[in-house]
Design an enzyme around this catalytic site. Structure first.
Site, PDB file in Angstrom:
ATOM      1  CD  GLN A  60      -2.841   1.126   2.440  1.00 24.08           C
ATOM      2  OE1 GLN A  60      -2.734   0.263   3.310  1.00 24.08           O
ATOM      3  NE2 GLN A  60      -3.771   2.061   2.471  1.00 24.08           N
ATOM      4  CG  HIS A  93      -6.590   2.615  -2.473  1.00 22.04           C
ATOM      5  ND1 HIS A  93      -5.820   3.036  -1.421  1.00 22.04           N
ATOM      6  CD2 HIS A  93      -5.744   1.967  -3.306  1.00 22.04           C
ATOM      7  CE1 HIS A  93      -4.564   2.666  -1.613  1.00 22.04           C
ATOM      8  NE2 HIS A  93      -4.494   2.000  -2.745  1.00 22.04           N
TER       9      HIS A  93
HETATM   10  P1  AMP Z   1      -1.622   1.294  -3.608  1.00 16.67           P
HETATM   11  O1  AMP Z   1      -0.236   0.968  -4.075  1.00 16.67           O
HETATM   12  O2  AMP Z   1      -2.520   0.098  -3.481  1.00 16.67           O
HETATM   13  O3  AMP Z   1      -1.619   2.149  -2.358  1.00 16.67           O
HETATM   14  O4  AMP Z   1      -2.285   2.140  -4.772  1.00 16.67           O
HETATM   15  C1  AMP Z   1      -2.216   3.519  -4.867  1.00 16.67           C
HETATM   16  C2  AMP Z   1      -2.632   3.856  -6.259  1.00 16.67           C
HETATM   17  O5  AMP Z   1      -2.972   5.227  -6.302  1.00 16.67           O
HETATM   18  C3  AMP Z   1      -1.549   3.640  -7.313  1.00 16.67           C
HETATM   19  O6  AMP Z   1      -2.019   2.695  -8.273  1.00 16.67           O
HETATM   20  C4  AMP Z   1      -1.335   5.025  -7.912  1.00 16.67           C
HETATM   21  O7  AMP Z   1      -1.105   4.995  -9.296  1.00 16.67           O
HETATM   22  C5  AMP Z   1      -2.642   5.717  -7.566  1.00 16.67           C
HETATM   23  N1  AMP Z   1      -2.596   7.163  -7.462  1.00 16.67           N
HETATM   24  C6  AMP Z   1      -1.698   7.921  -6.782  1.00 16.67           C
HETATM   25  N2  AMP Z   1      -2.001   9.223  -6.882  1.00 16.67           N
HETATM   26  C7  AMP Z   1      -3.114   9.308  -7.646  1.00 16.67           C
HETATM   27  C8  AMP Z   1      -3.921  10.383  -8.123  1.00 16.67           C
HETATM   28  N3  AMP Z   1      -3.642  11.683  -7.835  1.00 16.67           N
HETATM   29  N4  AMP Z   1      -4.993  10.106  -8.908  1.00 16.67           N
HETATM   30  C9  AMP Z   1      -5.270   8.814  -9.218  1.00 16.67           C
HETATM   31  N5  AMP Z   1      -4.567   7.762  -8.779  1.00 16.67           N
HETATM   32  C10 AMP Z   1      -3.499   7.998  -8.017  1.00 16.67           C
END
Ligand code: AMP
Ligand code: ZN
Length: 112
Positions: free
Chosen positions: A92, A98
């Site tokens: 994460q 999410h």
């Molecule tokens: P995780 O690694 O499960 O915490 O996923 C976080 C996700 O958020 C990643 O896939 C990123 O690409 C995505 N992310 C980070 N910043 C943004 C943003 N401003 N808008 C959309 N997605 C984002």
């Protein structure tokens, strides 16, 4: 609170709002790992799945209900993958709960 996804939920950071109800919001992942890659978040801040409890059952249920609605909306009739990364070992990177919805490409199991 200085939380990226809380700012997205509040509208302070604009995103394409693909699905929204009282409890949850869906928007495209900024760094897509599949042709369809949508993030679904609770509007209320929860740091991770590990920071929820039994009282959050309606919210957690709605996350899955909404995930299915988003999958239908995105045309994922051939299937899709849902992922919730939790904490450091879970990979994460954004500390606001999410759920990832990935589709339109075949995904192996176990993941590589
Ligand atoms: P995780 O690694 O499960 O915490 O996923 C976080 C996700 O958020 C990643 O896939 C990123 O690409 C995505 N992310 C980070 N910043 C943004 C943003 N401003 N808008 C959309 N997605 C984002
Ligand atoms: Zn937050």
């Amino acid at each position: 609170m200085d939380c990226l996804f809380c700012k997205i939920a509040s509208g302070a950071i604009p995103v394409t709002r693909l699905y929204e109800d009282e409890l949850v919001l869906a928007f495209p992942d900024i760094n897509p790992q599949a042709p369809v890659h949508v993030l679904l978040i609770p509007k209320q801040h929860h740091t991770s799945l590990a920071h929820t409890s039994a009282t959050d059952a309606p919210l957690l249920g709605q996350l899955l209900v909404a995930a299915n609605l988003v999958a239908q909306q995105q045309g994922l009739e051939n299937g899709f993958r849902t992922v919730i990364n939790t904490g450091d070992d879970g990979g994460q990177t954004v500390p606001h709960l999410h759920l990832h919805i990935l589709g339109k490409r075949h995904m192996a199991w176990p993941p590589g």
